[in-house]
Design a protein around this motif. Sequence first.
Motif, PDB file in Angstrom:
ATOM      1  N   ALA A  55       3.310   4.923   9.249  1.00 32.40           N
ATOM      2  CA  ALA A  55       3.886   5.115   7.917  1.00 32.40           C
ATOM      3  C   ALA A  55       3.367   6.402   7.288  1.00 32.40           C
ATOM      4  N   GLU A  56       2.089   6.699   7.514  1.00 32.54           N
ATOM      5  CA  GLU A  56       1.516   7.925   6.975  1.00 32.54           C
ATOM      6  C   GLU A  56       2.160   9.156   7.597  1.00 32.54           C
ATOM      7  N   ARG A  57       2.399   9.104   8.915  1.00 35.96           N
ATOM      8  CA  ARG A  57       3.046  10.229   9.598  1.00 35.96           C
ATOM      9  C   ARG A  57       4.477  10.440   9.099  1.00 35.96           C
ATOM     10  N   SER A  58       5.147   9.345   8.729  1.00 37.89           N
ATOM     11  CA  SER A  58       6.520   9.472   8.248  1.00 37.89           C
ATOM     12  C   SER A  58       6.582   9.822   6.763  1.00 37.89           C
ATOM     13  N   GLY A  59       5.404   9.886   6.104  1.00 33.11           N
ATOM     14  CA  GLY A  59       5.364  10.298   4.707  1.00 33.11           C
ATOM     15  C   GLY A  59       5.470   9.169   3.706  1.00 33.11           C
ATOM     16  N   ASP A  60       5.379   7.925   4.152  1.00 33.92           N
ATOM     17  CA  ASP A  60       5.494   6.769   3.256  1.00 33.92           C
ATOM     18  C   ASP A  60       4.091   6.284   2.885  1.00 33.92           C
ATOM     19  N   ALA A  61       3.551   6.836   1.801  1.00 33.47           N
ATOM     20  CA  ALA A  61       2.187   6.519   1.394  1.00 33.47           C
ATOM     21  C   ALA A  61       2.044   5.071   0.928  1.00 33.47           C
ATOM     22  N   VAL A  62       3.064   4.547   0.282  1.00 33.08           N
ATOM     23  CA  VAL A  62       3.000   3.169  -0.215  1.00 33.08           C
ATOM     24  C   VAL A  62       2.952   2.180   0.948  1.00 33.08           C
ATOM     25  N   GLU A  63       3.818   2.383   1.935  1.00 35.97           N
ATOM     26  CA  GLU A  63       3.827   1.510   3.106  1.00 35.97           C
ATOM     27  C   GLU A  63       2.512   1.634   3.872  1.00 35.97           C
ATOM     28  N   ALA A  64       1.970   2.842   3.960  1.00 29.04           N
ATOM     29  CA  ALA A  64       0.705   3.042   4.658  1.00 29.04           C
ATOM     30  C   ALA A  64      -0.416   2.264   3.975  1.00 29.04           C
ATOM     31  N   GLU A  65      -0.462   2.301   2.645  1.00 26.88           N
ATOM     32  CA  GLU A  65      -1.495   1.570   1.917  1.00 26.88           C
ATOM     33  C   GLU A  65      -1.322   0.064   2.072  1.00 26.88           C
ATOM     34  N   THR A  66      -0.076  -0.399   2.036  1.00 29.19           N
ATOM     35  CA  THR A  66       0.197  -1.826   2.238  1.00 29.19           C
ATOM     36  C   THR A  66      -0.299  -2.277   3.607  1.00 29.19           C
ATOM     37  N   CYS A  67      -0.018  -1.485   4.622  1.00 23.99           N
ATOM     38  CA  CYS A  67      -0.452  -1.826   5.978  1.00 23.99           C
ATOM     39  C   CYS A  67      -1.965  -1.809   6.090  1.00 23.99           C
ATOM     40  N   ARG A  68      -2.629  -0.846   5.416  1.00 25.26           N
ATOM     41  CA  ARG A  68      -4.091  -0.822   5.447  1.00 25.26           C
ATOM     42  C   ARG A  68      -4.682  -2.060   4.771  1.00 25.26           C
ATOM     43  N   GLN A  69      -4.033  -2.531   3.710  1.00 26.00           N
ATOM     44  CA  GLN A  69      -4.514  -3.753   3.057  1.00 26.00           C
ATOM     45  C   GLN A  69      -4.360  -4.965   3.965  1.00 26.00           C
ATOM     46  N   HIS A  70      -3.244  -5.027   4.701  1.00 22.35           N
ATOM     47  CA  HIS A  70      -3.077  -6.116   5.673  1.00 22.35           C
ATOM     48  C   HIS A  70      -4.137  -6.013   6.771  1.00 22.35           C
ATOM     49  N   ALA A  71      -4.390  -4.796   7.232  1.00 20.57           N
ATOM     50  CA  ALA A  71      -5.403  -4.598   8.270  1.00 20.57           C
ATOM     51  C   ALA A  71      -6.781  -5.045   7.777  1.00 20.57           C
TER      52      ALA A  71
END
Length: 84
Positions: A55-71
């Motif tokens: 998600a970070e590589r694709s430029g979606d910062a919100v999705e990246a943060e959501t995924c990090r919270q799940h991780a």
Amino acid sequence: MPFDNPAGDRSRRQPRFGKAVQRHAAQGTPAPSQPKVNGSAQQKHAQWLARASDAERSGDAVEAETCRQHAEHWFRVAHDRNDL
């Protein structure tokens, strides 16, 4: 009478198990964007981190943060930590 049903429509009083899902599918509602993550807690942690980097590589910062919270959640589950 407050409970009077002039149309005699009994369907309003019966439960609608599974009908909402069918209705959304018929209306063309899109499926969830990402498939469900399966595996052990360690595997789920790694998969969510991979999704975050994608998600970070694709430029979606919100999705990246959501995924990090799940991780982070699965990291705590894997290491039996309940602290904040």
